[in-house]
Design an enzyme around this catalytic site. Structure first.
Site, PDB file in Angstrom:
ATOM      1  N   ASP A   1       0.710  -1.201   0.010  1.00  0.00           N
ATOM      2  CA  ASP A   1      -0.048  -0.056  -0.156  1.00  0.00           C
ATOM      3  C   ASP A   1       0.915   1.317   0.047  1.00  0.00           C
ATOM      4  OD1 ASP A   1      -3.095   1.224   1.186  1.00  0.00           O
ATOM      5  OD2 ASP A   1      -1.234   2.251   1.794  1.00  0.00           O
TER       6      ASP A   1
ATOM      7  N   LYS B   1      -2.786   6.018  -4.234  1.00  0.00           N
ATOM      8  CA  LYS B   1      -4.191   7.025  -3.964  1.00  0.00           C
ATOM      9  C   LYS B   1      -3.818   8.176  -4.634  1.00  0.00           C
ATOM     10  CE  LYS B   1      -3.738   4.647   0.752  1.00  0.00           C
ATOM     11  NZ  LYS B   1      -2.145   4.472   0.806  1.00  0.00           N
TER      12      LYS B   1
ATOM     13  N   HIS C   1      -7.660   9.619  -1.439  1.00  0.00           N
ATOM     14  CA  HIS C   1      -7.026   9.727  -0.044  1.00  0.00           C
ATOM     15  C   HIS C   1      -7.822  10.303   0.924  1.00  0.00           C
ATOM     16  CE1 HIS C   1      -2.499   9.231   1.277  1.00  0.00           C
ATOM     17  NE2 HIS C   1      -3.358   9.161   2.256  1.00  0.00           N
TER      18      HIS C   1
END
Length: 277
Positions: free
Chosen positions: A50, A80, A113
């Protein structure tokens, strides 16, 4: 679902499998540091990485994935769109920039985000376009409260597949968790171990002693048993390995309830409803 290894997964509502344990790379330096952390994580069985544009390490993440001996299709790569890039056209452009930095042909999951007021619905429209283009296998959001999610569900044509939130024993947000479950939105925890503060909670120490585990391992196991994806971050080989050593014990229903009862609504990070974007 009973998870038995670091690569086990929860299935998203579009059928994509999302590994339940991931490595977070927030604050991992681009280049050698992040690449080494990912190498250790993959060796320990992680299949989910991630990152985010704002972390500034997408290039290193991509390099580590390309250098891995694990086939690309077995890895789950997330990034993101940052707040300053939100809006329809700018989100499409930001995605292409991130994909180029990663050096990959597709992303597995792309998230908004933060819910930037006045922009996140246009941003979601761009996310839907990216999803339909096949450049990303799943789309979702991060730091979205229930009212933000309801806005997106009402205005959009695709329900977000994931909501990544601050989540730990002091901040459970059970009603949000249940809302996501009812809409088949996979809940995911950032800061699942409260920047290490779970080490200071007596109940977690006690449960750790009972299972010969650390309070960190007990906390991560609790989240997984609640059906929440976890992405603990570390650049330390031993901690990366320890954070994956969660599959040889099970917390009882009573122990789960005891940890749930630690909830105080306490945030470590910003409040999504009062965040200075």
């Amino acid at each position: 679902m009973n998870l038995s290894s670091p690569s086990d997964f929860f299935q998203l509502h579009n059928g994509v499998n999302m590994p339940a344990l991931g490595l977070g790379v927030y604050k991992s330096k681009d280049g050698q540091e992040v690449q080494q952390a990912i190498h250790w994580a993959i060796e320990a069985g992680y299949r989910h990485i991630d990152t985010a544009k704002i972390y500034g390490n997408e290039r290193g993440v991509g390099e580590a994935i390309r250098n891995s001996t694990i086939p690309r299709e077995e890895l789950f790569v997330v990034s993101k769109v940052w707040n300053s890039d939100q809006g329809y056209d700018s989100t499409l452009k930001a995605f292409d920039t991130s994909l180029n930095l990663l050096g990959l042909e597709y992303m597995d999951l792309y998230l908004i985000h933060w819910p930037v007021k006045g922009k996140y619905l246009d941003t979601w429209g761009a996310m839907e376009k990216l999803y339909r283009s096949g450049k990303v296998r799943a789309i979702g959001v991060s730091n979205f409260m229930q009212h933000h999610l309801q806005d997106v569900i009402t205005a959009g044509t695709i329900v977000p597949m994931v909501n990544q939130m601050e989540f730990h024993p002091r901040l459970v947000q059970q009603s949000l968790l249940e809302f996501c479950r009812n809409h088949q939105i996979q809940y995911e925890a950032w800061s699942p171990i409260m920047k290490g503060k779970v080490l200071d909670i007596p109940l977690l120490q006690e449960l750790g002693d009972r299972y010969d585990k650390s309070p960190v391992q007990v906390t991560l196991k609790w989240a997984l048993q609640k059906g929440v994806v976890v992405i603990p971050k570390s650049v330390n080989e031993h901690r990366i390995q320890a954070n994956a050593d969660l599959f040889d014990f099970e917390l009882s229903a009573d122990e789960m309830q005891q940890i749930n009862a630690l909830d105080r609504g306490e945030r470590i990070g910003p409040d999504p409803d009062n965040f200075d974007f």
